[in-house]
Scaffold this motif. Structure first.
Motif, PDB file in Angstrom:
ATOM      1  N   GLU A 118       0.819  -1.335  -0.019  1.00 58.78           N
ATOM      2  CA  GLU A 118      -0.055   0.055   0.096  1.00 58.78           C
ATOM      3  C   GLU A 118       1.040   1.271   0.006  1.00 58.78           C
ATOM      4  O   GLU A 118       0.495   2.342  -0.362  1.00 58.78           O
ATOM      5  CB  GLU A 118      -0.865   0.074   1.283  1.00 58.78           C
ATOM      6  CG  GLU A 118      -2.036  -1.098   1.130  1.00 58.78           C
ATOM      7  CD  GLU A 118      -3.072  -0.910   2.223  1.00 58.78           C
ATOM      8  OE1 GLU A 118      -3.069  -0.032   3.012  1.00 58.78           O
ATOM      9  OE2 GLU A 118      -3.735  -2.116   2.498  1.00 58.78           O
ATOM     10  N   SER A 119       2.045   1.159   0.354  1.00 58.49           N
ATOM     11  CA  SER A 119       2.939   2.299   0.504  1.00 58.49           C
ATOM     12  C   SER A 119       4.487   1.889   0.070  1.00 58.49           C
ATOM     13  O   SER A 119       4.873   0.893   0.200  1.00 58.49           O
ATOM     14  CB  SER A 119       2.843   3.015   1.752  1.00 58.49           C
ATOM     15  OG  SER A 119       3.427   2.227   2.655  1.00 58.49           O
ATOM     16  N   ASP A 120       5.222   2.962  -0.092  1.00 57.92           N
ATOM     17  CA  ASP A 120       6.406   2.769  -0.397  1.00 57.92           C
ATOM     18  C   ASP A 120       7.438   2.134   0.916  1.00 57.92           C
ATOM     19  O   ASP A 120       8.207   1.550   0.934  1.00 57.92           O
ATOM     20  CB  ASP A 120       7.301   4.017  -0.821  1.00 57.92           C
ATOM     21  CG  ASP A 120       6.979   4.404  -2.195  1.00 57.92           C
ATOM     22  OD1 ASP A 120       6.449   3.532  -3.052  1.00 57.92           O
ATOM     23  OD2 ASP A 120       7.210   5.608  -2.617  1.00 57.92           O
ATOM     24  N   GLU A 121       6.681   2.656   2.087  1.00 56.83           N
ATOM     25  CA  GLU A 121       7.370   2.137   3.404  1.00 56.83           C
ATOM     26  C   GLU A 121       7.272   0.677   3.434  1.00 56.83           C
ATOM     27  O   GLU A 121       8.076   0.147   4.024  1.00 56.83           O
ATOM     28  CB  GLU A 121       6.531   2.965   4.514  1.00 56.83           C
ATOM     29  CG  GLU A 121       7.200   2.752   6.125  1.00 56.83           C
ATOM     30  CD  GLU A 121       6.415   3.580   7.050  1.00 56.83           C
ATOM     31  OE1 GLU A 121       5.664   2.900   7.817  1.00 56.83           O
ATOM     32  OE2 GLU A 121       6.700   4.723   7.005  1.00 56.83           O
ATOM     33  N   GLU A 122       6.158   0.218   3.157  1.00 53.77           N
ATOM     34  CA  GLU A 122       5.763  -0.937   3.357  1.00 53.77           C
ATOM     35  C   GLU A 122       6.730  -2.016   2.354  1.00 53.77           C
ATOM     36  O   GLU A 122       7.311  -2.836   2.938  1.00 53.77           O
ATOM     37  CB  GLU A 122       4.435  -1.801   2.853  1.00 53.77           C
ATOM     38  CG  GLU A 122       3.430  -1.374   3.971  1.00 53.77           C
ATOM     39  CD  GLU A 122       2.140  -1.696   3.399  1.00 53.77           C
ATOM     40  OE1 GLU A 122       1.828  -2.682   2.632  1.00 53.77           O
ATOM     41  OE2 GLU A 122       0.958  -1.262   4.080  1.00 53.77           O
ATOM     42  N   VAL A 123       7.019  -1.388   1.216  1.00 52.33           N
ATOM     43  CA  VAL A 123       8.081  -1.935   0.255  1.00 52.33           C
ATOM     44  C   VAL A 123       9.259  -1.990   0.887  1.00 52.33           C
ATOM     45  O   VAL A 123      10.229  -3.058   0.815  1.00 52.33           O
ATOM     46  CB  VAL A 123       7.948  -1.274  -1.193  1.00 52.33           C
ATOM     47  CG1 VAL A 123       9.314  -1.870  -2.151  1.00 52.33           C
ATOM     48  CG2 VAL A 123       6.719  -1.368  -1.848  1.00 52.33           C
ATOM     49  N   GLU A 124       9.788  -0.985   1.483  1.00 54.82           N
ATOM     50  CA  GLU A 124      11.178  -0.946   1.970  1.00 54.82           C
ATOM     51  C   GLU A 124      11.306  -1.719   3.425  1.00 54.82           C
ATOM     52  O   GLU A 124      12.317  -2.371   3.564  1.00 54.82           O
ATOM     53  CB  GLU A 124      11.309   0.608   2.589  1.00 54.82           C
ATOM     54  CG  GLU A 124      11.555   1.701   1.302  1.00 54.82           C
ATOM     55  CD  GLU A 124      12.665   1.244   0.609  1.00 54.82           C
ATOM     56  OE1 GLU A 124      13.464   0.997   0.986  1.00 54.82           O
ATOM     57  OE2 GLU A 124      12.541   1.345  -0.629  1.00 54.82           O
ATOM     58  N   GLU A 125      10.099  -1.624   4.281  1.00 49.03           N
ATOM     59  CA  GLU A 125      10.144  -2.826   5.300  1.00 49.03           C
ATOM     60  C   GLU A 125      10.378  -4.445   4.820  1.00 49.03           C
ATOM     61  O   GLU A 125      11.118  -5.151   5.409  1.00 49.03           O
ATOM     62  CB  GLU A 125       9.019  -2.778   6.168  1.00 49.03           C
ATOM     63  CG  GLU A 125       8.744  -1.452   6.969  1.00 49.03           C
ATOM     64  CD  GLU A 125       7.403  -1.209   7.716  1.00 49.03           C
ATOM     65  OE1 GLU A 125       6.745  -2.400   7.445  1.00 49.03           O
ATOM     66  OE2 GLU A 125       7.155  -0.421   8.092  1.00 49.03           O
ATOM     67  N   PHE A 126       9.598  -4.615   3.508  1.00 50.81           N
ATOM     68  CA  PHE A 126       9.683  -5.933   2.970  1.00 50.81           C
ATOM     69  C   PHE A 126      11.018  -6.310   2.479  1.00 50.81           C
ATOM     70  O   PHE A 126      11.681  -7.278   2.717  1.00 50.81           O
ATOM     71  CB  PHE A 126       8.707  -6.160   2.014  1.00 50.81           C
ATOM     72  CG  PHE A 126       8.717  -7.351   1.045  1.00 50.81           C
ATOM     73  CD1 PHE A 126       8.382  -8.728   1.602  1.00 50.81           C
ATOM     74  CD2 PHE A 126       9.576  -7.347  -0.103  1.00 50.81           C
ATOM     75  CE1 PHE A 126       8.599  -9.682   1.075  1.00 50.81           C
ATOM     76  CE2 PHE A 126       9.584  -8.553  -0.699  1.00 50.81           C
ATOM     77  CZ  PHE A 126       9.316  -9.686  -0.378  1.00 50.81           C
ATOM     78  N   LEU A 127      11.797  -5.179   1.938  1.00 47.13           N
ATOM     79  CA  LEU A 127      13.082  -5.432   1.269  1.00 47.13           C
ATOM     80  C   LEU A 127      13.876  -5.563   2.531  1.00 47.13           C
ATOM     81  O   LEU A 127      14.919  -6.530   2.351  1.00 47.13           O
ATOM     82  CB  LEU A 127      13.482  -4.489   0.206  1.00 47.13           C
ATOM     83  CG  LEU A 127      12.759  -4.302  -0.884  1.00 47.13           C
ATOM     84  CD1 LEU A 127      12.933  -3.099  -1.650  1.00 47.13           C
ATOM     85  CD2 LEU A 127      12.892  -5.519  -1.689  1.00 47.13           C
ATOM     86  N   ALA A 128      13.978  -4.849   3.559  1.00 47.81           N
ATOM     87  CA  ALA A 128      14.817  -5.078   4.557  1.00 47.81           C
ATOM     88  C   ALA A 128      14.732  -6.250   5.250  1.00 47.81           C
ATOM     89  O   ALA A 128      15.628  -6.866   5.663  1.00 47.81           O
ATOM     90  CB  ALA A 128      14.605  -3.800   5.371  1.00 47.81           C
ATOM     91  N   PHE A 129      13.446  -7.008   5.429  1.00 46.03           N
ATOM     92  CA  PHE A 129      13.339  -8.047   6.065  1.00 46.03           C
ATOM     93  C   PHE A 129      13.942  -9.171   4.899  1.00 46.03           C
ATOM     94  O   PHE A 129      14.544 -10.126   5.551  1.00 46.03           O
ATOM     95  CB  PHE A 129      11.825  -8.338   6.435  1.00 46.03           C
ATOM     96  CG  PHE A 129      11.244  -9.655   6.796  1.00 46.03           C
ATOM     97  CD1 PHE A 129      11.739 -10.125   8.160  1.00 46.03           C
ATOM     98  CD2 PHE A 129      11.115 -10.521   5.793  1.00 46.03           C
ATOM     99  CE1 PHE A 129      11.240 -11.523   8.325  1.00 46.03           C
ATOM    100  CE2 PHE A 129      10.613 -11.912   6.318  1.00 46.03           C
ATOM    101  CZ  PHE A 129      10.985 -12.147   7.536  1.00 46.03           C
ATOM    102  N   THR A 130      13.640  -9.334   3.886  1.00 48.84           N
ATOM    103  CA  THR A 130      14.173 -10.081   3.164  1.00 48.84           C
ATOM    104  C   THR A 130      15.459 -10.141   3.032  1.00 48.84           C
ATOM    105  O   THR A 130      16.122 -11.128   3.123  1.00 48.84           O
ATOM    106  CB  THR A 130      13.511  -9.940   1.735  1.00 48.84           C
ATOM    107  OG1 THR A 130      12.190  -9.775   1.708  1.00 48.84           O
ATOM    108  CG2 THR A 130      13.944 -10.896   0.548  1.00 48.84           C
ATOM    109  N   TYR A 131      16.162  -8.960   2.976  1.00 47.59           N
ATOM    110  CA  TYR A 131      17.852  -8.854   3.130  1.00 47.59           C
ATOM    111  C   TYR A 131      18.317  -9.426   4.384  1.00 47.59           C
ATOM    112  O   TYR A 131      19.362 -10.252   4.463  1.00 47.59           O
ATOM    113  CB  TYR A 131      18.115  -7.332   2.809  1.00 47.59           C
ATOM    114  CG  TYR A 131      19.700  -7.295   2.950  1.00 47.59           C
ATOM    115  CD1 TYR A 131      20.431  -7.385   1.639  1.00 47.59           C
ATOM    116  CD2 TYR A 131      20.537  -6.797   3.910  1.00 47.59           C
ATOM    117  CE1 TYR A 131      21.728  -7.186   1.629  1.00 47.59           C
ATOM    118  CE2 TYR A 131      21.718  -6.773   4.017  1.00 47.59           C
ATOM    119  CZ  TYR A 131      22.338  -7.029   2.760  1.00 47.59           C
ATOM    120  OH  TYR A 131      23.880  -7.092   2.962  1.00 47.59           O
ATOM    121  N   ALA A 132      17.612  -9.115   5.420  1.00 45.17           N
ATOM    122  CA  ALA A 132      18.121  -9.680   6.708  1.00 45.17           C
ATOM    123  C   ALA A 132      18.002 -11.244   7.035  1.00 45.17           C
ATOM    124  O   ALA A 132      18.847 -11.801   7.065  1.00 45.17           O
ATOM    125  CB  ALA A 132      17.439  -9.040   7.615  1.00 45.17           C
TER     126      ALA A 132
END
Length: 66
Positions: A45-59
């Motif tokens: 729904e937002s760019d913030e959600e995308v960034e959270e998902f990418l950070a989680f996936t990277y970690a």
């Protein structure tokens, strides 16, 4: 010693369908993708959600590397 039919069938592979890939796709009513827009989805729904998902996936991907 006797073997059951399950034991004797263990080495056999399942029969492949006699239809070609093209025939199977036609039977399912699929059609070629004509535009990348057809693949677009509003997953986040937002760019913030995308960034959270990418950070989680990277970690998660790098969690056991150290």
């Amino acid at each position: 010693m006797s073997t059951s039919s399950a034991d004797s069938d263990a080495g056999k592979t399942a029969a492949r369908p006699s239809l070609s890939v093209t025939q199977l796709l036609a039977a399912k009513g699929t059609r070629p993708i004509r535009s990348l827009d057809e693949l677009a989805a509003d997953t986040f729904e937002s760019d913030e959600e995308v960034e959270e998902f990418l950070a989680f996936t990277y970690a998660e991907r790098h969690r056991n590397l150290a």
